[in-house]
Structure formats: structure tokens, C-alpha cells
Design a protein around this motif. Structure first.
Motif, PDB file in Angstrom:
ATOM      1  N   MET A   1       0.852  -1.200   0.000  1.00 44.90           N
ATOM      2  CA  MET A   1       0.000   0.000   0.000  1.00 44.90           C
ATOM      3  C   MET A   1       0.880   1.240   0.000  1.00 44.90           C
ATOM      4  N   ALA A   2       0.608   2.106  -0.946  1.00 43.57           N
ATOM      5  CA  ALA A   2       1.386   3.343  -1.071  1.00 43.57           C
ATOM      6  C   ALA A   2       0.534   4.530  -0.649  1.00 43.57           C
ATOM      7  N   THR A   3       1.158   5.487  -0.034  1.00 47.15           N
ATOM      8  CA  THR A   3       0.432   6.713   0.326  1.00 47.15           C
ATOM      9  C   THR A   3       0.223   7.541  -0.935  1.00 47.15           C
ATOM     10  N   PRO A   4      -0.704   8.489  -0.909  1.00 42.24           N
ATOM     11  CA  PRO A   4      -0.883   9.351  -2.073  1.00 42.24           C
ATOM     12  C   PRO A   4       0.399  10.082  -2.449  1.00 42.24           C
ATOM     13  N   GLU A   5       1.234  10.428  -1.452  1.00 40.88           N
ATOM     14  CA  GLU A   5       2.490  11.110  -1.764  1.00 40.88           C
ATOM     15  C   GLU A   5       3.420  10.201  -2.571  1.00 40.88           C
ATOM     16  N   GLN A   6       3.470   8.929  -2.195  1.00 39.16           N
ATOM     17  CA  GLN A   6       4.325   7.995  -2.934  1.00 39.16           C
ATOM     18  C   GLN A   6       3.809   7.791  -4.360  1.00 39.16           C
ATOM     19  N   ILE A   7       2.470   7.750  -4.500  1.00 40.65           N
ATOM     20  CA  ILE A   7       1.898   7.599  -5.839  1.00 40.65           C
ATOM     21  C   ILE A   7       2.260   8.809  -6.683  1.00 40.65           C
ATOM     22  N   LEU A   8       2.105   9.993  -6.084  1.00 42.01           N
ATOM     23  CA  LEU A   8       2.439  11.216  -6.815  1.00 42.01           C
ATOM     24  C   LEU A   8       3.916  11.231  -7.192  1.00 42.01           C
ATOM     25  N   ALA A   9       4.758  10.763  -6.270  1.00 40.86           N
ATOM     26  CA  ALA A   9       6.196  10.743  -6.568  1.00 40.86           C
ATOM     27  C   ALA A   9       6.479   9.822  -7.744  1.00 40.86           C
ATOM     28  N   ALA A  10       5.800   8.690  -7.805  1.00 40.82           N
ATOM     29  CA  ALA A  10       5.990   7.781  -8.925  1.00 40.82           C
ATOM     30  C   ALA A  10       5.577   8.438 -10.234  1.00 40.82           C
ATOM     31  N   VAL A  11       4.441   9.168 -10.195  1.00 39.11           N
ATOM     32  CA  VAL A  11       3.990   9.824 -11.421  1.00 39.11           C
ATOM     33  C   VAL A  11       4.967  10.919 -11.817  1.00 39.11           C
ATOM     34  N   ASN A  12       5.450  11.664 -10.832  1.00 37.60           N
ATOM     35  CA  ASN A  12       6.304  12.799 -11.153  1.00 37.60           C
ATOM     36  C   ASN A  12       7.690  12.376 -11.645  1.00 37.60           C
ATOM     37  N   THR A  13       8.167  11.216 -11.193  1.00 39.75           N
ATOM     38  CA  THR A  13       9.442  10.761 -11.753  1.00 39.75           C
ATOM     39  C   THR A  13       9.274  10.360 -13.213  1.00 39.75           C
ATOM     40  N   ARG A  14       8.108   9.842 -13.577  1.00 40.79           N
ATOM     41  CA  ARG A  14       7.878   9.459 -14.971  1.00 40.79           C
ATOM     42  C   ARG A  14       7.565  10.697 -15.822  1.00 40.79           C
ATOM     43  N   PHE A  15       6.765  11.639 -15.289  1.00 41.75           N
ATOM     44  CA  PHE A  15       6.404  12.849 -16.029  1.00 41.75           C
ATOM     45  C   PHE A  15       6.916  14.075 -15.264  1.00 41.75           C
ATOM     46  N   PRO A  16       8.198  14.359 -15.295  1.00 46.79           N
ATOM     47  CA  PRO A  16       8.717  15.471 -14.474  1.00 46.79           C
ATOM     48  C   PRO A  16       8.260  16.833 -14.980  1.00 46.79           C
ATOM     49  N   THR A  17       7.925  16.940 -16.275  1.00 45.56           N
ATOM     50  CA  THR A  17       7.573  18.260 -16.791  1.00 45.56           C
ATOM     51  C   THR A  17       6.172  18.696 -16.385  1.00 45.56           C
ATOM     52  N   LEU A  18       5.355  17.759 -15.960  1.00 44.60           N
ATOM     53  CA  LEU A  18       3.960  18.129 -15.677  1.00 44.60           C
ATOM     54  C   LEU A  18       3.814  18.852 -14.339  1.00 44.60           C
TER      55      LEU A  18
ATOM     56  N   PRO B   1      -8.734  19.274   5.915  1.00 48.38           N
ATOM     57  CA  PRO B   1      -8.713  18.531   4.648  1.00 48.38           C
ATOM     58  C   PRO B   1      -8.893  17.047   4.890  1.00 48.38           C
ATOM     59  N   GLY B   2      -9.614  16.400   3.984  1.00 47.38           N
ATOM     60  CA  GLY B   2      -9.785  14.959   4.079  1.00 47.38           C
ATOM     61  C   GLY B   2      -8.519  14.237   3.671  1.00 47.38           C
ATOM     62  N   ASP B   3      -8.468  12.931   3.875  1.00 48.39           N
ATOM     63  CA  ASP B   3      -7.271  12.186   3.523  1.00 48.39           C
ATOM     64  C   ASP B   3      -7.367  11.556   2.138  1.00 48.39           C
ATOM     65  N   GLN B   4      -8.455  11.827   1.407  1.00 45.76           N
ATOM     66  CA  GLN B   4      -8.548  11.349   0.039  1.00 45.76           C
ATOM     67  C   GLN B   4      -7.978  12.435  -0.871  1.00 45.76           C
ATOM     68  N   MET B   5      -6.964  12.081  -1.661  1.00 46.46           N
ATOM     69  CA  MET B   5      -6.249  13.092  -2.432  1.00 46.46           C
ATOM     70  C   MET B   5      -6.483  12.897  -3.921  1.00 46.46           C
ATOM     71  N   TYR B   6      -6.501  14.019  -4.629  1.00 47.22           N
ATOM     72  CA  TYR B   6      -6.625  13.920  -6.082  1.00 47.22           C
ATOM     73  C   TYR B   6      -5.448  14.604  -6.747  1.00 47.22           C
ATOM     74  N   ILE B   7      -5.197  14.194  -7.983  1.00 55.74           N
ATOM     75  CA  ILE B   7      -4.161  14.795  -8.818  1.00 55.74           C
ATOM     76  C   ILE B   7      -4.860  15.466  -9.976  1.00 55.74           C
ATOM     77  N   ARG B   8      -4.569  16.734 -10.167  1.00 53.20           N
ATOM     78  CA  ARG B   8      -5.181  17.440 -11.290  1.00 53.20           C
ATOM     79  C   ARG B   8      -4.290  17.294 -12.518  1.00 53.20           C
ATOM     80  N   VAL B   9      -4.908  16.847 -13.607  1.00 53.79           N
ATOM     81  CA  VAL B   9      -4.165  16.565 -14.838  1.00 53.79           C
ATOM     82  C   VAL B   9      -4.814  17.349 -15.968  1.00 53.79           C
ATOM     83  N   LYS B  10      -3.991  17.830 -16.876  1.00 56.99           N
ATOM     84  CA  LYS B  10      -4.540  18.518 -18.051  1.00 56.99           C
ATOM     85  C   LYS B  10      -5.070  17.489 -19.038  1.00 56.99           C
ATOM     86  N   PRO B  11      -6.101  17.846 -19.822  1.00 62.76           N
ATOM     87  CA  PRO B  11      -6.682  16.864 -20.756  1.00 62.76           C
ATOM     88  C   PRO B  11      -5.670  16.270 -21.714  1.00 62.76           C
TER      89      PRO B  11
END
Lengths: 199, 177
Positions: B1-18, B32-42
Motif C-alpha cells: 500500500m502506497a500513500t498518495p504522496e508515494q503515488i504522486l512521486a511515482a507519477v512525477n518521476t515518470r512525467f517530471p515536466t507536468l 482537509p480529508g485524507d482522500q487526495m486527487y491529482i489534477r491533470v490537463k486533458p
């Protein structure tokens, strides 16, 4: 001798028999058919919401709508003569309900059960029919949200009173048959013999 | 189980420019609740979604839900439609939400049916209710309302009682049938 009395010299036996049979048939047409109809209403449960639960309770043992002869719930419109519309009807569902009504055999009656079927109820929205009577001929409105089984039974008894009072003459005698006509898929040539016969 | 921060880190290492960020899906009061979202451009949506499904650290096999929020007249909102992808990883037992904003006059997103086939009906529902067009969708028809319906009823500017769409059917009477 009273002239109205039976006189074997002026009236044949055939006449007597025919007269008695006619009166019997007429009596059966006027009273007996409606008696049979009212005590064997076969409902089609068009149950779309919580009214359907009360409808099931009405059919179950405690309220036992079999006491009124209406326990044979038929899910085929061809076998039923009482449409119980129980619950809200979405606009997308309305053509289905209309088709079911058209498919039911004559004579047929319609109960609009509950607030939603009768008026749309609290669902005054773009998606819900605001009363099925906008699109269907409804005989009896059963109020309630949902109606208690006693209320539905009262509605069924009201249908029975309607059947007793006037019934519905078959549509063929009214000259308006069912307008579901199967068109032949191929051209039928009239045989020559019948052409000459018609002329 | 990964925390939202770890998930975000995985995404950001793959897409650093975003330069993606985490935000709480909802706040109750100031908390703030503990459910996190990532905002992505279309434009980046499909790449991020496919990476989230395929990468071993995230492994989001399941698209739980696909829904939308109409932010018309919402205080502080700059975009109108927020399309939300709810993801669940059965392998890691973690969740993340992806949010993607689109705007009038023609809100358009690429379809996710190639990634999760279950997205097909959800995208049809969004098209039906919000009028969001999913490009590349195999069968983008209305799913809940009827075929002749023209509006998108879950938009905030659509009146609750409709615009008279209910009066188009024939009326049966006793002599007809």
C-alpha cells in the motif's frame, strides 16, 4: 283461458325452447359475464417502485387478494386484464407501458397505484411522467405513498364495481379493433376463381 | 500500500515536466480529508492514466467510478466541468482520484475505454448527463435518457422540471385500444 298462457296450438316447441335459451344467454351476457370478469381479474403488476412491495404484500397471505379473485399475477399482457401501474414511470419507460397496455386483451382496466403513478409524486422532474393518465386511460386512482394493501384492495373492489355496473363491450363490437396489424411481408395474388366469384 | 504522496512521486518521476500536485478531494470545515486527487490537463490525461494502471508501484487495475462536477457559479472556480476518475489498486489496496477540467463550448476528453473497458458506459453516462464528448469512444450514445432527448440534465443551468420534453408521446384512450 288467459291468452298470455302457453298455447300448444299456436306456438311450436321450437319457439319455446329458443325463447328460453335467448333469455338465458341474455341474462348471462348482462350479469354472468360481468360476474365472471369481476371475480377473476388477472392483474399485470407493472411494479417499478416501492408501491410494488405493497402490491406483493397485497398478494401475499396476510391480505390475500385471492379473496377477491385477483391473485393471478400475470407477467404477460396477453393473459391479464387489469394493469396495476405501481410506482413512478420514467419518460423513457412510457412507450413500454403503452405497448403493454395495447397488448392486453379486451376488456381491460387500469389502476394507477400510488402518488407517483397518479401525479408524479415528489418526482417533479424532467425524467418522470407526471401521472400515467396523461398517456393511458386510468380507471381507478389508489392514493397513498405507498398505499396500504387495504387501500389497494379497495381499489380492486372499485374496479369490480365498475365491471359490475357497466363493464366494457368488446372493441370488435364497438367497431374499433386493436390497431396492431401485422402487415404481410409479400404480395398476395388473388386467385382468379375468387375474382370471378366476387364479380 | 502506497500513500498518495508515494503515488504522486511515482507519477512525477515518470512525467517530471507536468509538475503535478496533490490536493484534498474535499475539506470539511478547515480540515482537509485524507482522500487526495491529482489534477491533470486533458492533453496528458491518457498517458498518466495508462502509467497509473501499468506501473508496478501504482497498479490501478480498476476504474471504480467516472463522474463529473459542474462548477458553474461555484465560488473561486475557474473551469466549468471537473471530470473525476476514481481509481483502485486491488494489488496494493490503495486509491487515488484524477481530476481533469474541461470547458464549454465543446467539453472534450479522450476516451479511457482502451485502458479500462468498463469506462465505456460511464463515459456514455457523462455524455448523457453533462454533454462531455469522449473522443475515440466506440459507441457514444445516450444511456439513461431517451433517444430524442437533447439536453444534458445534470448541468447546473438545466431546470429541474425540464423544458417540456415529456409531451411527445401519443395519448392512448379507451377507443384506441
Amino acid at each position: 283461458m288467459d291468452k298470455h298462457q302457453y298455447d300448444p296450438h299456436t306456438m311450436s316447441n321450437d319457439d319455446v325452447l329458443t325463447t328460453r335459451l335467448d333469455s338465458l344467454v341474455n341474462f348471462f351476457r348482462e350479469k354472468g359475464v360481468n360476474w365472471a370478469r369481476r371475480n377473476s381479474l388477472w392483474p399485470l403488476p407493472f411494479a417499478t417502485a416501492c408501491c410494488g412491495i405493497e402490491l406483493m404484500a397485497t398478494g401475499a397471505s396476510r391480505y390475500d387478494v385471492a379473496r377477491f379473485g385477483a391473485e393471478v399475477m400475470r407477467f404477460s399482457p396477453r393473459q391479464s386484464d387489469l394493469l396495476i401501474c405501481a410506482g413512478r414511470v420514467a419518460i423513457k419507460m412510457m412507450p413500454v407501458l403503452q405497448r403493454i397496455y395495447l397488448q392486453m386483451a379486451e376488456p381491460k382496466w387500469v389502476i394507477s397505484m400510488g402518488a407517483c403513478a397518479s401525479t408524479g409524486g415528489v418526482f417533479d422532474t424532467y425524467a418522470v411522467v407526471q401521472g400515467v393518465d396523461q398517456f393511458l386511460p386510468v380507471d381507478i386512482y389508489v392514493p397513498g405513498c405507498p398505499p396500504r394493501p387495504e387501500t389497494l384492495i379497495e381499489g380492486i373492489m372499485a374496479i369490480q364495481r365498475i365491471v359490475d355496473r357497466d363493464g366494457i363491450t368488446p372493441s370488435s363490437r364497438r367497431g374499433k379493433g386493436l390497431r396492431l396489424v401485422a402487415e404481410p411481408m409479400y404480395q398476395i395474388d388473388t386467385p382468379p376463381s375468387s375474382k370471378t366469384g366476387a364479380a | 500500500m502506497a500513500t498518495p504522496e508515494q503515488i504522486l512521486a511515482a507519477v512525477n518521476t515518470r512525467f517530471p515536466t507536468l509538475r503535478l500536485e496533490l490536493k484534498p478531494l474535499l475539506t470539511r470545515g478547515d480540515v482537509p480529508g485524507d482522500q487526495m486527487y491529482i489534477r491533470v490537463k486533458p492533453a496528458d490525461l491518457l498517458d498518466v492514466l495508462r502509467f497509473l494502471r501499468d506501473d508496478g508501484r501504482t497498479r490501478f487495475e480498476q476504474l471504480i467510478d467516472l463522474t463529473c462536477v459542474d462548477y458553474l457559479n461555484f465560488p473561486g472556480a475557474s473551469d466549468r466541468y471537473g471530470v473525476i476518475y476514481s481509481l483502485l489498486s486491488l494489488t496494493h489496496n490503495h486509491r487515488i482520484w484524477i481530476k481533469c477540467f474541461v470547458n464549454d463550448p465543446r467539453p472534450t476528453l479522450p476516451t479511457a475505454t482502451a485502458i479500462w473497458p468498463g469506462a465505456e458506459w460511464m463515459e456514455r453516462e457523462l455524455y448523457d448527463m453533462f454533454g462531455i464528448v469522449f473522443e475515440g469512444h466506440p459507441d457514444l450514445r445516450r444511456i439513461l435518457t431517451w433517444d430524442g432527448f437533447e439536453a444534458h440534465p445534470l448541468r447546473k443551468d438545466y431546470p429541474l422540471r425540464g423544458k417540456g420534453e415529456r409531451e411527445n408521446y401519443p395519448v392512448l384512450n379507451r377507443d384506441d385500444a
